[in-house]
Design a protein around this motif. Structure first.
Motif, PDB file in Angstrom:
ATOM      1  N   ARG A 192      42.258  24.012 -41.576  1.00  0.00           N
ATOM      2  CA  ARG A 192      42.155  22.556 -41.484  1.00  0.00           C
ATOM      3  C   ARG A 192      41.004  22.052 -42.341  1.00  0.00           C
ATOM      4  N   PHE A 226      28.834  13.705 -36.706  1.00  0.00           N
ATOM      5  CA  PHE A 226      27.396  13.437 -36.703  1.00  0.00           C
ATOM      6  C   PHE A 226      26.606  14.540 -35.993  1.00  0.00           C
ATOM      7  N   ASP A 274      24.629  17.657 -34.859  1.00  0.00           N
ATOM      8  CA  ASP A 274      23.869  18.523 -35.750  1.00  0.00           C
ATOM      9  C   ASP A 274      23.406  19.823 -35.103  1.00  0.00           C
ATOM     10  N   THR A 281      31.856  20.720 -35.899  1.00  0.00           N
ATOM     11  CA  THR A 281      32.212  20.546 -34.499  1.00  0.00           C
ATOM     12  C   THR A 281      33.607  21.129 -34.291  1.00  0.00           C
ATOM     13  N   ASP A 308      36.988  21.629 -32.871  1.00  0.00           N
ATOM     14  CA  ASP A 308      37.857  20.689 -32.163  1.00  0.00           C
ATOM     15  C   ASP A 308      38.992  21.456 -31.477  1.00  0.00           C
ATOM     16  N   ARG A 337      35.068   9.121 -44.293  1.00  0.00           N
ATOM     17  CA  ARG A 337      35.836   9.089 -43.051  1.00  0.00           C
ATOM     18  C   ARG A 337      34.891   9.007 -41.860  1.00  0.00           C
ATOM     19  N   THR A 338      35.076   7.986 -41.052  1.00  0.00           N
ATOM     20  CA  THR A 338      34.267   7.823 -39.848  1.00  0.00           C
ATOM     21  C   THR A 338      35.184   7.394 -38.710  1.00  0.00           C
ATOM     22  N   PHE A 339      34.594   7.150 -37.556  1.00  0.00           N
ATOM     23  CA  PHE A 339      35.354   6.678 -36.407  1.00  0.00           C
ATOM     24  C   PHE A 339      35.830   5.230 -36.576  1.00  0.00           C
ATOM     25  N   SER A 348      28.167   3.734 -32.447  1.00  0.00           N
ATOM     26  CA  SER A 348      29.519   4.231 -32.713  1.00  0.00           C
ATOM     27  C   SER A 348      30.547   3.254 -32.163  1.00  0.00           C
ATOM     28  N   ARG A 384      26.864   5.738 -36.952  1.00  0.00           N
ATOM     29  CA  ARG A 384      26.550   7.160 -37.039  1.00  0.00           C
ATOM     30  C   ARG A 384      27.712   7.910 -37.671  1.00  0.00           C
ATOM     31  N   ARG A 425      26.780  12.499 -21.627  1.00  0.00           N
ATOM     32  CA  ARG A 425      26.376  12.390 -23.019  1.00  0.00           C
ATOM     33  C   ARG A 425      26.937  11.113 -23.648  1.00  0.00           C
ATOM     34  N   MET A 455      28.393   8.553 -26.525  1.00  0.00           N
ATOM     35  CA  MET A 455      29.535   8.806 -27.402  1.00  0.00           C
ATOM     36  C   MET A 455      29.143   9.306 -28.787  1.00  0.00           C
ATOM     37  N   SER A 456      27.902   9.032 -29.194  1.00  0.00           N
ATOM     38  CA  SER A 456      27.465   9.544 -30.492  1.00  0.00           C
ATOM     39  C   SER A 456      26.056  10.094 -30.381  1.00  0.00           C
ATOM     40  N   ALA A 457      25.764  10.708 -29.244  1.00  0.00           N
ATOM     41  CA  ALA A 457      24.415  11.243 -29.020  1.00  0.00           C
ATOM     42  C   ALA A 457      24.295  12.649 -29.590  1.00  0.00           C
ATOM     43  N   THR A 458      23.219  12.894 -30.301  1.00  0.00           N
ATOM     44  CA  THR A 458      22.914  14.256 -30.723  1.00  0.00           C
ATOM     45  C   THR A 458      22.415  15.037 -29.513  1.00  0.00           C
ATOM     46  N   VAL A 492      32.823  13.269 -27.895  1.00  0.00           N
ATOM     47  CA  VAL A 492      32.084  12.397 -28.809  1.00  0.00           C
ATOM     48  C   VAL A 492      33.068  11.700 -29.734  1.00  0.00           C
ATOM     49  N   ARG A 493      32.557  10.713 -30.432  1.00  0.00           N
ATOM     50  CA  ARG A 493      33.405   9.896 -31.276  1.00  0.00           C
ATOM     51  C   ARG A 493      33.436  10.460 -32.692  1.00  0.00           C
ATOM     52  N   THR A 494      34.629  10.745 -33.170  1.00  0.00           N
ATOM     53  CA  THR A 494      34.799  11.254 -34.525  1.00  0.00           C
ATOM     54  C   THR A 494      36.005  10.555 -35.150  1.00  0.00           C
ATOM     55  N   PHE A 495      36.339  10.959 -36.369  1.00  0.00           N
ATOM     56  CA  PHE A 495      37.498  10.417 -37.054  1.00  0.00           C
ATOM     57  C   PHE A 495      38.809  10.924 -36.443  1.00  0.00           C
ATOM     58  N   ALA A 496      38.758  12.025 -35.701  1.00  0.00           N
ATOM     59  CA  ALA A 496      39.989  12.656 -35.204  1.00  0.00           C
ATOM     60  C   ALA A 496      40.702  11.722 -34.230  1.00  0.00           C
ATOM     61  N   THR A 520      36.477  13.590 -29.137  1.00  0.00           N
ATOM     62  CA  THR A 520      36.510  15.005 -29.521  1.00  0.00           C
ATOM     63  C   THR A 520      35.556  15.757 -28.604  1.00  0.00           C
ATOM     64  N   ASP A 531      33.184  18.354 -27.428  1.00  0.00           N
ATOM     65  CA  ASP A 531      32.294  19.223 -28.205  1.00  0.00           C
ATOM     66  C   ASP A 531      31.787  20.350 -27.314  1.00  0.00           C
ATOM     67  N   LEU A 532      32.623  21.385 -27.138  1.00  0.00           N
ATOM     68  CA  LEU A 532      32.269  22.445 -26.182  1.00  0.00           C
ATOM     69  C   LEU A 532      31.083  23.280 -26.640  1.00  0.00           C
TER      70      LEU A 532
END
Lengths: 350, 350, 350, 350
Positions: A209, A243, A245, A250, A252, B241-243, C212, C241, D209, D211-214, D240-244, D250, D252-253
């Motif tokens: 992917r 985002f 880090d 990440t 998925d 590409r972002t959310f 976000s 972000r 957590r 939605m866009s927290a590190t 968390v919030r991503t483009f997916a 998404t 984030d395990l």
């Protein structure tokens, strides 16, 4: 567009429908299933009004609205199981497929040392890069054909099947000659020329992917390969860019059940690139198997501090053995199993 | 590693240093500047201890820690200005470079209709896809060489320079023959084999940022092209590409001053792909010029509802004329200007 | 649901409709426009079948399918212009609104020094944090009410209006007492209790986009404030972000035309938080004005290296003066203008 | 800064060090461990030069460079295990903690129906929203105190512990009265005033957590709670919030092993919000347990099509029973176990 044949349609009837389709300049993809055969139609088409519905043996003509066709469960209900002639190893079947090895083949000695240990731990597939897509033009770019030859020797010696990446036409031609599975990397997931070329290869294709690919784009990339006639496609989740880090990417994992729902293709998980951190590979491997992945692709190195690439995400051989034990224990809970180590190894030192 | 020559070093001295470098199997890139020449060294190197520091004409030997070298302002302080022999048109100079045209060349008639209008409005470059990387294998894939021939005619007729995308070796060879600028698309930004091939081409390369490429990866992709000897690279931001879902991509304008700070290469902005929406192209074009971009690449179509690709993001010719007026008014505020329309058009209907 | 009154409907008719709505337990929001009045209905409703369509003065009953109502241009076609009694300063009118000042009020001396310089350069609004939401509980949390008092003095002395953040009920009550605009920060964009409380305040609310937040979530947050009766809402883009790491956040300028299309509310841009880097503030300020923003909010500090927070993104006073000159030159191109400096400053040193 | 006491330091010595710290206006946090006590120092400090190193019983003074202190394993090596007086239920111990129930309490009947079934399946904790943070001000906002009373009855009847969200001071005060665990939602993860208030509550806090927290921001939010003296913090990954776009968020395990490495706090996973899709909850629950999570929080509804919120992500009670069987089988593989159903239920119909 999709033609579903009747359960007892004859081969002749299937052939007749395909010929009709190709007579108007389109491509017909006959996809035999356990119950019945489906025929996918591809090409620059709108609605095809050539009387297919009335042909003998045709049960239904379906206008597929989703952009993907050949990858879809609508076209083929049963899971695709990739088989390897001369072996009992599969991808997509009941047994989990585990692919292990170094990021890059660095030398015959390094490759053999790692191969021996991953084979002992039960890996049926050996991975190693001979052609490496590196962010920097000045970084180690792989051993090329010499690396492929080393892997061919490893297949001989340990009975493992070989998985390695092709980056362009030239390397694909080489990889096709030596390897059992052709890997297309994340950076090339939308390199459509390469996908089409892989679609004309006679080896199964492991498609990773892209770093920011949606599920639909991922399936469409597989469709590119299949539209050229190669239906042996294995998908692979390897982490996406977000985002966050604390890991390099990440991972998925939710895409695994999502793929299984929409497509008949198998999907593996790469926890090494998916996390970029050695300490995360084992827990995420367990999670990948628990979520239902058809297998794993894992980077293993006996001396990761000196690896020419991706050292920090490579696990040690004994960590890999532990990984195999743990995912082997999870497998039966979801109706899967681990294969026994390959005979060449189980039967020990030739 | 980077060798900075003295201000008055002779050509012979430069040559001698280059030869010394290549004598140990490395590549030397001599990069003449207004004040002095720098020589970049690339190859699989660590520290090069071959006594370069003591050679005649050498002022300084710098160990560059950043992964990019040839793209860096450390190597070349002055902005790279791309010139086109036989014309006064540039990219990266004082004048903004505006590239306009349809997403895909669909027919001679369509291309000429659009070309005439964008030329009148002042575009010096005409864009149009002959080879289209499409998400679906079943979508229109471009007219191929026939499309290139139409664009060559457009150059003849309207005096505009031609920019078009190459997707693989084959199409790159064709594009190199017909076009003035070879475009590498976002999906191929990390197709390193293609980048290297473009690095051996004799045309400037317009390199689009990948959909999830960091600034460093973007510059490293340019480095791939330059490491093969083609220093005529133009960068292009086209949205990442972002959310965020109110535009197709999120246009990251802050990369323009970031690139200008680190690199001597020019950078354009593509507000069409960057937003995916016709109503956003004009305001984001103004913003791109205001932020300091060296120019724009804009999709224009006279009948976007019937365009074979990317209709919703193509603007109408009269919107493009308005765009040229507005960005032309902003340009002087930041020390830039708009070129006069090309003579062939200004001098009207031949 | 939305009631559009006839162009010549009387105030009495409007009142009657509102009373009818509230008689069944819903809330009526009468929103007078230049042409005609609209009445928004909010509350836990489905379809309201109480015969509103037949009432005198009613032109139309519209079932709004979008989740936001009061923020929508469907409800109010004309731009909302925020006015400040006793001044000619506006937000959302023809003149750009520029808000400038330090991240945090650190001392009377620091605040006055900065205030004097931004006022001279033409800022009509002074910003400064008295209550600071900091990632660490151990970081400087702001001067509290003492900071507000200093800002009130600055209003007296320099004639600038005061913008400052409220974090909770307690600070909102204080801010409401001292400031001209109540800021709700990005981290609190979905702190619905605080939004509702701000909706009951008598001051305009500057609402920053969450890190976000989608466009819809952003507008819904404004809807929360407006649903309590405070229609004086100013939106503010401050970067989102993403994976991109060359700036602290990715400034999403395309949201400016997107908001203007859907909503009548003004929207500002914060290039300081939006980039997190001093060298990016000026170019992104130009871009923000060029894209059509109604103004800017900029961090300025006379000694950013010693600032207690956000030093690296604060610009120097002379950079701010340059910023004002440049955006002032861009403004007329899109039909906007810069206000003259406030009289107290223009009239110089009292 | 962190004071590590000697293994056999007396309580008196610990107290003396704390008093010394507080005598200069700082806060001392004594954190007893199995081997020895550590004392965290918080407050607006730089380096504290008050001779702590020389005090009796002090082994070491550590300057912690990471921004978080009290959440860190440097301060407390052993896992934090949350206990509930009068029960043998824990969070963070050997047994997995499973929290189940509807998104929102809609009625006494609905809540009891669901509670009975999740209790039977083995859940030790019941969740249900009484105060709901909704994107729209016009959506169902929860039953308030009446909802809390229903949950208190459920605790009485089924012996489950109650987990429910607080949105602001008012609701937190109510939740503290009725519930066993105070939940802080993702949207409030950086609502620092609320975090501080939760830090003064006498109940464990479940912190979701953002939605866009590190990872660092997430731990710092926990630090806010702990810095006020409440060390009973449970973290929760919820996507968390991503483009997916194939799942709502998404999941984030990889943050689970990352938290376990850096912090002593337990971390749960919420596969319901983490995916937003019923069909993904079961596989991701297995993955969460396999990756090492200390438990799950799952939305269950007997009639999700009519749920007032989050229906599409709620699973049916029999799916929940299956989930408990599957994760119960995975638990021993990683050294965990499932608790037996609570007595009140096991002992059946009272």
């Amino acid at each position: 567009m999709l033609i579903v044949m009747q359960a007892h349609a004859s081969e002749e009837q299937v052939r007749a429908v395909c010929e009709k389709i190709e007579s108007v300049g389109l491509k017909a993809h006959s996809i035999p299933g356990a119950q019945r055969t489906a025929i996918g139609i591809t090409g620059n088409q709108g609605i095809v009004e050539i009387g297919l519905e009335e042909m003998a043996g045709v049960q239904e003509v379906i206008c597929v609205s989703k952009p993907y066709k050949l990858v879809s469960r609508d076209v083929k209900e049963e899971n695709t199981v990739i088989t390897f002639p001369g072996t009992d190893t599969t991808i997509g079947g009941k047994e989990l497929a585990v692919i292990a090895g170094p990021c890059a083949i660095e030398s015959r000695e390094q490759a053999f040392k790692i191969a021996e240990q991953v084979a002992k731990a039960g890996a049926r597939f050996f991975r190693g890069g001979a052609y490496k897509p590196r962010t920097s033009p000045y970084a180690f770019q792989g051993m090329g054909e010499a690396g492929l030859q080393i892997m061919a020797e490893i297949r001989e010696r340990f009975g493992m099947l070989i998985v390695t990446e092709a980056m362009d036409y030239e390397s694909l031609e080489q990889v096709e000659k030596y390897a059992d599975v052709i890997q297309i990397g994340a950076r090339n997931m939308q390199n459509y020329s390469l996908l089409k070329r892989a679609g004309r290869a006679r080896r199964p294709v492991l498609l990773k992917r892209g770093m920011s690919a949606t599920l639909e784009e991922f399936l469409m990339a597989a469709e590119y390969v299949m539209s050229e006639g190669n239906y042996q496609v294995i998908l692979c989740e390897r982490g996406v860019r977000t985002f966050a880090d604390h890991t390099r990417n990440t991972l998925d994992l939710s895409i695994v059940p999502a793929v299984h729902r929409l497509s008949h293709l198998p999907i593996l998980v790469d926890p090494s690139h998916g996390t970029g951190k050695r300490t995360k590979v084992l827990p995420l491997s367990r999670a990948a198997v628990a979520v239902g992945a058809d297998g794993l692709i894992v980077e293993v190195h006996h001396d990761p501090d000196r690896a020419l690439s991706d050292g920090p995400q490579s696990i040690y051989p004994d960590q890999f053995a532990e990984l195999m034990r743990e995912v082997g224990a999870i497998a039966p809970i979801i109706g899967r199993s681990m294969a026994a180590p390959v005979a060449a190894v189980a039967g020990a030192s030739r």
